[in-house]
Design a protein around this motif. Structure first.
Motif, mmCIF file in Angstrom:
data_model
loop_
_atom_site.group_PDB
_atom_site.id
_atom_site.type_symbol
_atom_site.label_atom_id
_atom_site.label_comp_id
_atom_site.label_asym_id
_atom_site.label_seq_id
_atom_site.Cartn_x
_atom_site.Cartn_y
_atom_site.Cartn_z
ATOM 1 N N PHE A 33 0.727 -1.013 -0.115
ATOM 2 C CA PHE A 33 0.410 0.195 -0.321
ATOM 3 C C PHE A 33 0.583 0.828 0.342
ATOM 4 N N ALA A 34 2.293 1.104 0.400
ATOM 5 C CA ALA A 34 2.843 2.320 0.269
ATOM 6 C C ALA A 34 3.431 2.462 -1.143
ATOM 7 N N LEU A 35 3.318 1.397 -1.925
ATOM 8 C CA LEU A 35 3.696 2.530 -3.002
ATOM 9 C C LEU A 35 2.731 2.335 -3.563
ATOM 10 N N GLU A 36 1.743 1.789 -3.627
ATOM 11 C CA GLU A 36 0.469 2.225 -4.027
ATOM 12 C C GLU A 36 -0.099 4.063 -4.036
ATOM 13 N N GLU A 37 0.327 4.610 -2.539
ATOM 14 C CA GLU A 37 0.169 5.655 -2.372
ATOM 15 C C GLU A 37 -0.020 6.359 -3.372
ATOM 16 N N GLY A 38 -1.500 7.546 -2.996
ATOM 17 C CA GLY A 38 -2.030 8.471 -3.888
ATOM 18 C C GLY A 38 -2.599 7.902 -5.377
ATOM 19 N N GLU A 39 -2.942 6.378 -5.243
ATOM 20 C CA GLU A 39 -3.212 6.048 -6.353
ATOM 21 C C GLU A 39 -4.809 5.535 -5.971
ATOM 22 N N ALA A 40 -4.683 5.061 -4.285
ATOM 23 C CA ALA A 40 -5.850 4.239 -4.036
ATOM 24 C C ALA A 40 -6.813 5.422 -3.075
ATOM 25 N N SER A 41 -7.612 5.372 -2.691
ATOM 26 C CA SER A 41 -8.943 5.637 -1.401
ATOM 27 C C SER A 41 -8.425 5.250 -0.959
ATOM 28 N N GLU A 42 -9.037 5.676 0.491
ATOM 29 C CA GLU A 42 -8.807 4.121 1.774
ATOM 30 C C GLU A 42 -9.787 3.788 1.510
ATOM 31 N N LYS A 43 -10.892 3.920 1.406
ATOM 32 C CA LYS A 43 -12.235 2.642 1.156
ATOM 33 C C LYS A 43 -11.466 2.076 0.167
ATOM 34 N N ASP A 44 -10.862 1.692 -0.730
ATOM 35 C CA ASP A 44 -9.928 1.216 -2.003
ATOM 36 C C ASP A 44 -9.224 0.487 -1.189
ATOM 37 N N ILE A 45 -8.724 0.699 -0.674
ATOM 38 C CA ILE A 45 -7.464 0.441 0.334
ATOM 39 C C ILE A 45 -8.242 -0.865 1.718
ATOM 40 N N SER A 46 -9.578 -0.214 2.301
ATOM 41 C CA SER A 46 -9.800 -1.548 3.054
ATOM 42 C C SER A 46 -10.558 -2.452 2.370
ATOM 43 N N TYR A 47 -11.408 -1.859 0.980
ATOM 44 C CA TYR A 47 -11.914 -2.947 0.695
ATOM 45 C C TYR A 47 -10.926 -4.215 -0.190
ATOM 46 N N VAL A 48 -9.650 -3.593 -0.492
ATOM 47 C CA VAL A 48 -8.747 -4.747 -1.226
ATOM 48 C C VAL A 48 -8.276 -5.952 0.175
ATOM 49 N N ASN A 49 -7.764 -4.915 0.565
ATOM 50 C CA ASN A 49 -7.294 -5.525 2.527
ATOM 51 C C ASN A 49 -8.156 -6.779 2.888
#
Length: 132
Positions: A33-49
């Protein structure tokens, strides 16, 4: 992110699981997620995780289903890209009621075309067709 982009992110994080000790998952997730920073919203990160963690929790059942239909191939012999794609699709087939079977298989084949070898898409399609 679109569903396809989210699915691809889930695939990429699950792929890391194949190469790292399960105890390192938390660190690998944070690096991802550090590599994806700025490309995904918190909602998207939560969903993926959340989805990745749920798939990992169901890996024994998913692998059992794959091994039951993959004649001549066991999960231990499959290429890591193909296996990860198949695991993601099997999870969607078995545990995601809102994803139609055809969509799950088609999306898996598209991931195989993008990340796999020349024969990955037909292999993935064949295994998933037996499960569906």
């Amino acid at each position: 992110m679109s569903r396809r982009e989210l699915r691809e992110q889930i695939f990429r994080i699950l792929f890391r699981v194949e190469f790292h000790d399960p105890k390192e998952y938390e660190e690998q997730r944070e690096l991802f997620f550090a590599l994806e920073e700025g490309e995904a919203s918190e909602k998207d990160i939560s969903y993926v995780n959340d989805k990745a963690e749920d798939i990992i929790a169901h890996l024994p059942e998913i692998d059992e289903a794959i091994n039951a239909v993959a004649k001549g191939w066991k999960t231990s012999r499959m290429g890591k890209v193909d296996l990860t794609i198949i695991r993601l699709a099997v999870y969607e087939l078995k545990y995601e009621e809102d994803i139609p079977t055809g969509v799950a298989i088609n999306e898996a084949v598209e991931l195989a075309k993008k990340y796999g070898t020349d024969t990955s898409s037909s292999f993935v399609n064949g295994v998933l067709a037996k499960l569906a």
